[in-house]
Design an enzyme around this catalytic site. Structure first.
Site, mmCIF file in Angstrom:
data_model
loop_
_atom_site.group_PDB
_atom_site.id
_atom_site.type_symbol
_atom_site.label_atom_id
_atom_site.label_comp_id
_atom_site.label_asym_id
_atom_site.label_seq_id
_atom_site.Cartn_x
_atom_site.Cartn_y
_atom_site.Cartn_z
ATOM 1 N N ASP A 1 -7.036 4.771 3.472
ATOM 2 C CA ASP A 1 -7.589 4.636 4.824
ATOM 3 C C ASP A 1 -8.111 5.957 5.379
ATOM 4 O O ASP A 1 -7.881 7.024 4.803
ATOM 5 C CB ASP A 1 -6.543 4.023 5.769
ATOM 6 N N HIS B 1 3.378 -2.104 8.573
ATOM 7 C CA HIS B 1 2.000 -2.045 8.072
ATOM 8 C C HIS B 1 1.936 -1.315 6.727
ATOM 9 O O HIS B 1 2.783 -0.484 6.421
ATOM 10 C CB HIS B 1 1.029 -1.447 9.110
ATOM 11 N N GLU C 1 -2.319 -3.792 10.196
ATOM 12 C CA GLU C 1 -1.312 -3.948 11.244
ATOM 13 C C GLU C 1 -0.784 -5.382 11.283
ATOM 14 O O GLU C 1 -1.424 -6.303 10.746
ATOM 15 C CB GLU C 1 -1.934 -3.577 12.601
ATOM 16 N N ASN D 1 6.259 -0.655 11.779
ATOM 17 C CA ASN D 1 5.980 -2.066 12.103
ATOM 18 C C ASN D 1 5.629 -2.875 10.839
ATOM 19 O O ASN D 1 5.127 -3.982 10.947
ATOM 20 C CB ASN D 1 4.855 -2.168 13.145
#
Ligand code: PGA
Length: 241
Positions: A67, A138, A143, A136
């Site tokens: 990313d 990810h 996400e 979380n």
């Protein structure tokens, strides 16, 4: 999923580096999917040491990072291209032309994503995909709630991710709100996946990844369906397992 239990961050880093270096020794022209973040820094440092000793040779390796922040070019100190160059690539004998990161400086989302997908399609299957995991759940910047069927795409970052990543910026307002990320489809197509995790703040996400239902609420849970996935995690990250 195979769980490799490690004592602490250093142990996790060495074992992660061991698996990456074994891959490169077994296949000198390996294609590696790489990750940024705090988690893999120790593994990259270990690989640099082994390279300096002559134990591992990266001259034929090619890499594809997960990313990049939207709007940051590679010379921006917070960009992931900058991170990879300074943390790893500049210290080993990899051909920089064989290292790839999505182009955060391209504002044309469709074009930037299609270009990265095309690049990976041309390269063929990744031999080994390294992943960190977000608090979380990810992976990459996929996400919670995102579809599992995406290729490279532009993500609106979750508020919790912006807060977590603000530690590396002067102010939270400087954290980009969007990022280009490989999608779950890209990640799942790797031959082998290695998830590295350290610290108690990852414990819930690690538990959900391994034991939770496979659901977009915890993106990493999809990895339960991959045929060759290792989790290399320390005691703190595995404390709920
Ligand atoms: P970290 O990030 O390694 O900095 O904890 C991992 C991630 O958010 O994917």
């Amino acid at each position: 999923m195979r769980i490799i239990r490690c004592k602490d961050y250093d142990d996790m880093s060495r074992k992660t580096a061991n698996i990456i270096s074994a891959q490169v020794i077994l296949k000198p022209n390996a294609k590696l999917g790489l990750a940024t973040g705090t988690t893999p820094i120790g593994a990259y440092e270990q690989l640099i040491k082994w390279y300096e000793k002559g134990d591992v040779d990266f001259s034929e390796v090619s890499t594809y990072n997960l990313d990049e922040y939207y709007g940051l070019s590679g010379d921006h100190p917070q960009s992931y291209r900058y991170f990879m160059d300074h943390t790893f690539f500049d210290h080993i004998n990899i051909d920089k032309g064989h290292t790839h990161v999505p182009d955060g400086s391209n504002p044309n989302i469709d074009e930037a994503c299609a270009a990265y997908d095309e690049l990976m399609a041309k390269a063929g299957q990744m031999d080994l995909q390294l992943l960190g995991i977000g608090r979380n759940g990810h992976v990459g910047f996929n996400e919670p709630g995102e579809s599992f069927s995406k290729g490279t795409h532009c993500v609106e970052l979750a508020e919790s991710t912006i807060v977590a990543n603000s530690r590396l910026f002067d102010s939270i307002d400087d954290v980009p709100r969007k990022a280009y990320s490989m999608g779950v489809q890209n990640i799942m197509s790797a031959k082998t996946i290695l998830v590295a995790a350290s610290g108690e703040d990852k414990a819930q996400a690690v538990y959900d990844m391994i034991y939770g239902p496979v659901s977009p609420h915890c993106t990493a849970s999809i990895l339960q369906l991959h045929g060759d996935c290792f989790v290399v995690a320390d005691e703190d990250a595995l404390s709920l397992c």
